[in-house]
Write an enzyme that holds these catalytic residues in place. Structure first.
Site, PDB file in Angstrom:
ATOM      1  N   GLU A  93       0.770  -1.075  -0.114  1.00  0.00           N
ATOM      2  CA  GLU A  93      -0.207   0.062  -0.022  1.00  0.00           C
ATOM      3  C   GLU A  93       0.997   1.155  -0.077  1.00  0.00           C
ATOM      4  O   GLU A  93       1.845   1.204   0.374  1.00  0.00           O
ATOM      5  CB  GLU A  93      -1.019  -0.093   1.203  1.00  0.00           C
ATOM      6  CG  GLU A  93      -2.173  -0.814   1.138  1.00  0.00           C
ATOM      7  CD  GLU A  93      -2.785  -1.233   2.374  1.00  0.00           C
ATOM      8  OE1 GLU A  93      -3.968  -1.683   2.378  1.00  0.00           O
ATOM      9  OE2 GLU A  93      -2.224  -1.136   3.419  1.00  0.00           O
ATOM     10  N   CYS A 106       3.253   8.370   1.066  1.00  0.00           N
ATOM     11  CA  CYS A 106       4.080   7.571   2.029  1.00  0.00           C
ATOM     12  C   CYS A 106       3.885   6.182   1.217  1.00  0.00           C
ATOM     13  O   CYS A 106       3.197   5.726   1.257  1.00  0.00           O
ATOM     14  CB  CYS A 106       3.234   7.237   3.143  1.00  0.00           C
ATOM     15  SG  CYS A 106       4.002   6.067   4.302  1.00  0.00           S
ATOM     16  N   CYS A 113       7.132  -7.072   6.883  1.00  0.00           N
ATOM     17  CA  CYS A 113       8.523  -6.595   7.508  1.00  0.00           C
ATOM     18  C   CYS A 113       9.054  -7.688   8.643  1.00  0.00           C
ATOM     19  O   CYS A 113       8.116  -8.291   9.234  1.00  0.00           O
ATOM     20  CB  CYS A 113       8.007  -5.354   8.501  1.00  0.00           C
ATOM     21  SG  CYS A 113       9.374  -4.261   9.107  1.00  0.00           S
ATOM     22  N   CYS A 117       7.513  -5.117  15.179  1.00  0.00           N
ATOM     23  CA  CYS A 117       7.315  -3.946  16.321  1.00  0.00           C
ATOM     24  C   CYS A 117       5.712  -4.582  16.744  1.00  0.00           C
ATOM     25  O   CYS A 117       4.860  -4.705  15.960  1.00  0.00           O
ATOM     26  CB  CYS A 117       7.119  -2.459  15.611  1.00  0.00           C
ATOM     27  SG  CYS A 117       8.608  -2.375  15.196  1.00  0.00           S
ATOM     28  N   CYS A 120       2.305  -2.802  15.222  1.00  0.00           N
ATOM     29  CA  CYS A 120       2.165  -2.551  13.944  1.00  0.00           C
ATOM     30  C   CYS A 120       1.519  -3.791  13.395  1.00  0.00           C
ATOM     31  O   CYS A 120       1.848  -4.699  13.410  1.00  0.00           O
ATOM     32  CB  CYS A 120       3.533  -2.123  13.523  1.00  0.00           C
ATOM     33  SG  CYS A 120       3.723  -2.316  11.640  1.00  0.00           S
ATOM     34  N   CYS A 331      -0.352   5.666  10.536  1.00  0.00           N
ATOM     35  CA  CYS A 331       0.766   4.930  10.899  1.00  0.00           C
ATOM     36  C   CYS A 331       0.714   3.570  11.216  1.00  0.00           C
ATOM     37  O   CYS A 331      -0.048   3.488  12.400  1.00  0.00           O
ATOM     38  CB  CYS A 331       1.693   5.445  11.809  1.00  0.00           C
ATOM     39  SG  CYS A 331       2.275   7.309  10.658  1.00  0.00           S
TER      40      CYS A 331
HETATM   41 FE1  SF4 Z   1       8.450  -2.930  10.186  1.00  0.00          FE
HETATM   42 FE2  SF4 Z   1       5.910  -1.949  11.247  1.00  0.00          FE
HETATM   43 FE3  SF4 Z   1       8.013  -1.834  12.759  1.00  0.00          FE
HETATM   44 FE4  SF4 Z   1       7.745  -0.292  10.493  1.00  0.00          FE
HETATM   45  S1  SF4 Z   1       6.735  -0.157  12.469  1.00  0.00           S
HETATM   46  S2  SF4 Z   1       9.789  -1.515  11.334  1.00  0.00           S
HETATM   47  S3  SF4 Z   1       6.743  -1.666   9.172  1.00  0.00           S
HETATM   48  S4  SF4 Z   1       7.098  -3.646  12.046  1.00  0.00           S
END
Ligand code: SF4
Length: 338
Positions: A93, A106, A113, A117, A120, A331
């Site tokens: 996206e 963005c 990923c 995190c 996220c 975000c």
């Molecule tokens: Fe990866 Fe999400 Fe952490 Fe960004 S916030 S580094 S996309 S896990």
């Protein structure tokens, strides 16, 4: 017949190498750049100052690599979220954010990923592959708002320093005179602090840097962001302090406010101590709650107190406006689901 590799995303040096290998004159590389990046054609046949033989050969071995978005969701605040198909069956996206006189895109740099995190949604999906420089640029080139874009931020899905070759090639295309010729000041690349990539980025790219900090207490940050274990924040900051920030390039820290986790004045004070003497700013971000993340949004008055504390103690601190919340474009909410 469609070729096997994409021209979009190739740098002038790479196109020169391609021309030499194919027996084309060297200046053809410059013509290719003009068609790809200045005129932004979406077919090799549209490159009318190339000979028929050259076009036929290019069609055999390559394609442009333009992919249209398969979906666009529009928020009531004007933010638009585009879904692009990439790598066998996956989607990524990009989010278009219009704002008084500015229009920011963005972009994503990976499918999923590896960083995991905990707040996220992208991180929850795991990692499915790196985007190429062409996949990254396609997010700009294939939206109808391309001409309006004033800024690009690499803050979508993925960790840029974990796919740095593609990021550096894409930003080179954006900034070089043979590419789009943008000022590097229009581009911000974010990172959670992957030190090897960050070292290279600081040495090789002039673009702005945004570091996702989110918590100044090492143990607490580690519980939110597993990257803290491999690359502790104090080592990231030591590296950033070695760099001379007095030029055009800007350093910022992203700090998402989680209720009761990192939003009291004790955390604000630690943050001030941590950033003392560093030429930077802090962007506070309101957390957008999601059933997939075990965190809550900080109260507005708590965010205001935190922001005031930082500003009073010499750290420039802004609160980023929430955009696209109703379409999950905020975000940490990009999931790339069809
Ligand atoms: Fe990866 Fe999400 Fe952490 Fe960004 S916030 S580094 S996309 S896990």
């Amino acid at each position: 017949m469609n070729g096997t590799f994409n021209l979009l995303g190739m740098t002038l040096a790479q196109l020169q190498e391609l021309c030499v290998n194919e027996g084309f004159p060297r200046f053809t590389a410059k013509q290719l750049c003009d068609w790809l990046y200045k005129k932004r054609v979406d077919s090799i046949d549209a490159m009318t100052n190339l000979s028929k033989v050259q076009r036929a050969r290019l069609n055999e071995i390559a394609t442009i690599g333009r992919e249209h978005p398969v979906r666009c969701q529009v928020s009531k605040d004007g933010t638009k979220k585009y879904l692009f198909p990439v790598l066998d069956g996956h989607f990524i996206e990009a989010v278009f954010i219009p704002d008084d006189g500015r229009a920011t895109l963005c972009v994503s740099c990976q499918v999923g990923c590896k960083m995991g995190c905990r707040f996220c949604v992208t991180g929850k999906q795991g990692f499915h592959g790196n985007l190429s420089a062409g996949d990254i640029l396609n997010q700009l080139f294939s939206i109808p708002e391309f001409e309006q874009l004033t800024n690009v931020v690499f803050m979508g899905m993925g960790e840029p320093m974990d796919n740095l070759d593609a990021i550096l090639a894409a930003t080179q295309v954006l900034t070089a005179d043979w590419g789009l010729g943008w000022s590097p000041k229009r581009i911000t690349v974010s990172t959670v602090g992957v030190i090897p990539g960050l070292k290279r980025f600081l040495a090789e790219s002039p673009c702005h840097l945004a570091v996702s900090l989110h918590n100044p207490v090492p143990q607490e940050r580690m519980a939110m962001m597993p990257v803290q274990k491999a690359f502790p924040l104090n080592q990231v900051l030591a590296l950033l302090r070695e760099y001379d920030w007095s030029g055009q390039r800007r350093l910022s820290f992203e700090y998402t406010m989680f209720r009761g986790e990192n939003d009291d004045l004790a955390h604000a004070q630690k943050l001030v101590d941590m950033l003392k003497g560093l030429d930077c700013r802090v962007n506070l971000i309101r957390f957008h709650e999601s059933p997939e993340a075990p965190f809550k949004t900080s109260l507005p008055s708590v965010i205001a107190d935190f922001q005031n504390y930082l500003n009073r103690h010499g750290v420039i601190c802004t609160l980023r406006a929430s955009r696209g919340q109703d379409i999950d474009a905020a975000c940490g909410l990009l999931a790339g689901k069809e």
